[in-house]
Design a protein around this motif. Structure first.
Motif, short mmCIF file in Angstrom:
data_model
loop_
_atom_site.label_atom_id
_atom_site.label_comp_id
_atom_site.label_asym_id
_atom_site.label_seq_id
_atom_site.Cartn_x
_atom_site.Cartn_y
_atom_site.Cartn_z
N PRO A 97 2.77 5.88 11.21
CA PRO A 97 3.15 4.50 11.62
C PRO A 97 3.34 3.86 10.59
CG PRO A 97 1.11 4.24 12.62
CD PRO A 97 0.47 5.52 12.54
N ASP A 98 2.29 4.09 9.67
CA ASP A 98 3.13 3.45 8.33
C ASP A 98 4.16 3.38 7.64
OD1 ASP A 98 1.02 5.41 7.43
OD2 ASP A 98 1.34 4.41 5.66
N ASP A 99 4.44 5.69 7.63
CA ASP A 99 5.51 6.00 6.55
C ASP A 99 6.81 6.26 7.94
OD1 ASP A 99 4.12 7.84 7.22
OD2 ASP A 99 3.85 8.63 5.09
N GLY A 100 6.01 6.71 8.96
CA GLY A 100 6.62 7.38 10.05
C GLY A 100 7.54 8.72 9.54
N LYS A 101 6.67 9.35 8.57
CA LYS A 101 7.15 10.39 8.45
C LYS A 101 5.79 11.33 8.06
CE LYS A 101 8.07 9.72 3.92
NZ LYS A 101 8.23 9.57 2.78
N VAL A 220 -5.96 8.29 9.46
CA VAL A 220 -6.06 7.60 8.09
C VAL A 220 -4.60 8.22 7.41
CG1 VAL A 220 -6.78 7.46 6.12
CG2 VAL A 220 -7.92 6.91 8.18
N ASN A 221 -3.32 7.95 6.77
CA ASN A 221 -2.75 9.09 6.67
C ASN A 221 -3.18 8.69 5.03
OD1 ASN A 221 0.18 9.07 4.75
ND2 ASN A 221 0.85 7.65 6.22
N PRO A 222 -3.08 10.29 5.18
CA PRO A 222 -3.32 11.05 3.57
C PRO A 222 -3.15 10.86 2.39
CG PRO A 222 -2.76 12.86 5.14
CD PRO A 222 -2.15 11.64 5.87
N ASN A 223 -1.64 10.24 2.84
CA ASN A 223 -0.51 9.70 1.30
C ASN A 223 -0.88 8.58 1.15
OD1 ASN A 223 0.59 12.65 1.33
ND2 ASN A 223 1.81 11.50 2.55
N THR A 224 -1.07 7.20 1.93
CA THR A 224 -0.75 6.02 1.63
C THR A 224 -2.67 5.19 1.87
OG1 THR A 224 -0.56 5.18 4.46
CG2 THR A 224 1.26 5.72 2.52
N GLU A 225 -3.32 6.39 2.48
CA GLU A 225 -4.90 5.86 2.90
C GLU A 225 -4.76 4.30 3.85
OE1 GLU A 225 -6.81 5.42 -0.32
OE2 GLU A 225 -6.96 7.25 -1.57
N GLU A 227 -4.78 3.11 7.76
CA GLU A 227 -5.60 3.31 8.60
C GLU A 227 -4.12 2.52 9.56
OE1 GLU A 227 -10.33 3.70 9.93
OE2 GLU A 227 -9.39 1.89 10.68
N SER A 228 -4.37 3.82 11.07
CA SER A 228 -3.10 3.02 12.01
C SER A 228 -3.77 3.54 12.80
CB SER A 228 -2.13 3.90 11.45
OG SER A 228 -1.36 3.11 10.44
N GLU A 229 -3.61 2.49 14.00
CA GLU A 229 -3.78 2.69 15.67
C GLU A 229 -3.15 3.55 16.14
OE1 GLU A 229 -5.90 0.04 17.89
OE2 GLU A 229 -7.77 0.51 17.18
N VAL A 230 -2.52 4.29 16.97
CA VAL A 230 -1.46 5.17 17.45
C VAL A 230 -1.79 5.65 18.85
CG1 VAL A 230 0.02 6.96 17.73
CG2 VAL A 230 -0.74 6.79 15.41
N THR A 231 -1.20 5.29 20.38
CA THR A 231 -1.16 4.71 21.98
C THR A 231 -0.61 6.81 21.75
OG1 THR A 231 -2.13 2.88 21.52
CG2 THR A 231 -1.58 4.24 23.04
N LEU A 232 -1.39 7.16 22.56
CA LEU A 232 -0.62 7.77 23.45
C LEU A 232 -0.30 7.75 24.63
CD1 LEU A 232 -2.24 11.16 21.57
CD2 LEU A 232 0.01 10.03 20.70
#
Length: 240
Positions: A97-101, A220-225, A227-232
């Motif tokens: 979610p931090d970069d959306g891609k 954890v986004n490997p590009n920006t490092e 950490e985010s929580e995502v709810t499915l």
């Protein structure tokens, strides 16, 4: 000499809607084949019948009517049957979610996925000082439409009204009650149109707060490092 019969294991789970414990078995190859062929056909009727027959075959507890189970019960049961049939975990692609891609693969164990219930949820919607509307949960047909509808059209206002009307159980006051089963679809829709805006919002709240299949994962986004929580939420989040 006939071939020997293969024993099929039986498992238990608790229905989120009632707390009732039921027994079920994994689906067999013949049932999996029917499901796969139905999904490949993208034919709504064929998919509906395949899922109905699979659930009826796999639920071994007597007295469980698949057509009457709430949507979230069906999702939960279907997910667990699939887990015992194919594997105890799912590999899900999640967008950071931090970069959306950026997408990463996350392993989720099926026994950790639960139906979340909100404290302010109620089947009873108080319309005024006298009248109360009791709702019922969307059933199997709505489950199919939500998860396996391959049409590209968006739901219209009338479609939404039809769904709401189909979920009306009974209207009652202290002295008498009016069952939705005694009314036509047209009558129910017309009655809904007599509600004022605040009353209709209370009806919509029933759907907004309805129990849902949910699971939160940390990524954890490997590009920006970051950490985010995502709810499915909902079955398609786990298989889409």
């Amino acid at each position: 000499m006939p071939l020997p019969k293969i024993a099929t294991p039986t498992h238990e789970l608790v229905l989120p809607s009632t707390g009732k414990k039921i027994k079920y078995r994994p689906f067999l190859v013949k049932e999996e084949k029917i499901l796969i062929l139905a999904l490949e056909s993208e034919n709504q009727k064929q998919i509906t019948e395949a899922i109905k027959s699979t659930l009826r075959a796999c639920i071994e507890t007597k007295g469980i009517k698949v057509d009457d189970l709430p949507t979230f019960d069906i999702e939960y049961v279907f997910l667990n049957i699939r887990g015992k049939s194919v594997g105890e975990s799912l590999d899900v692609m999640i967008t950071c979610p931090d970069d959306g891609k950026t997408t990463i693969e996350s392993k989720i164990y099926i026994d950790e996925i639960k139906v979340e219930k909100q404290k302010d949820h109620s089947r009873d919607v108080k319309l005024d000082e006298n009248l109360t509307l009791r709702m019922k949960y969307p059933s199997l047909n709505q489950f199919i439409q939500n998860n396996f509808d391959f049409s590209t059209k968006e739901m219209s206002f009338q479609d939404s009204m039809d769904i709401i009307a189909s979920c009306i159980d009974v209207v009652f006051n202290a002295d008498e009650s009016w069952a939705a089963s005694d009314c036509t679809k047209k009558e129910l829709n017309s009655w809904l149109e007599t509600l004022n805006s605040s009353q209709f919002k209370e009806v919509e709240k029933f759907f907004e707060t309805m129990p849902r299949l949910k699971h939160t994962v940390k990524v954890v986004n490997p590009n920006t490092e970051v950490e985010s929580e995502v709810t499915l939420e909902g079955l398609t989040s786990f298989f889409g």
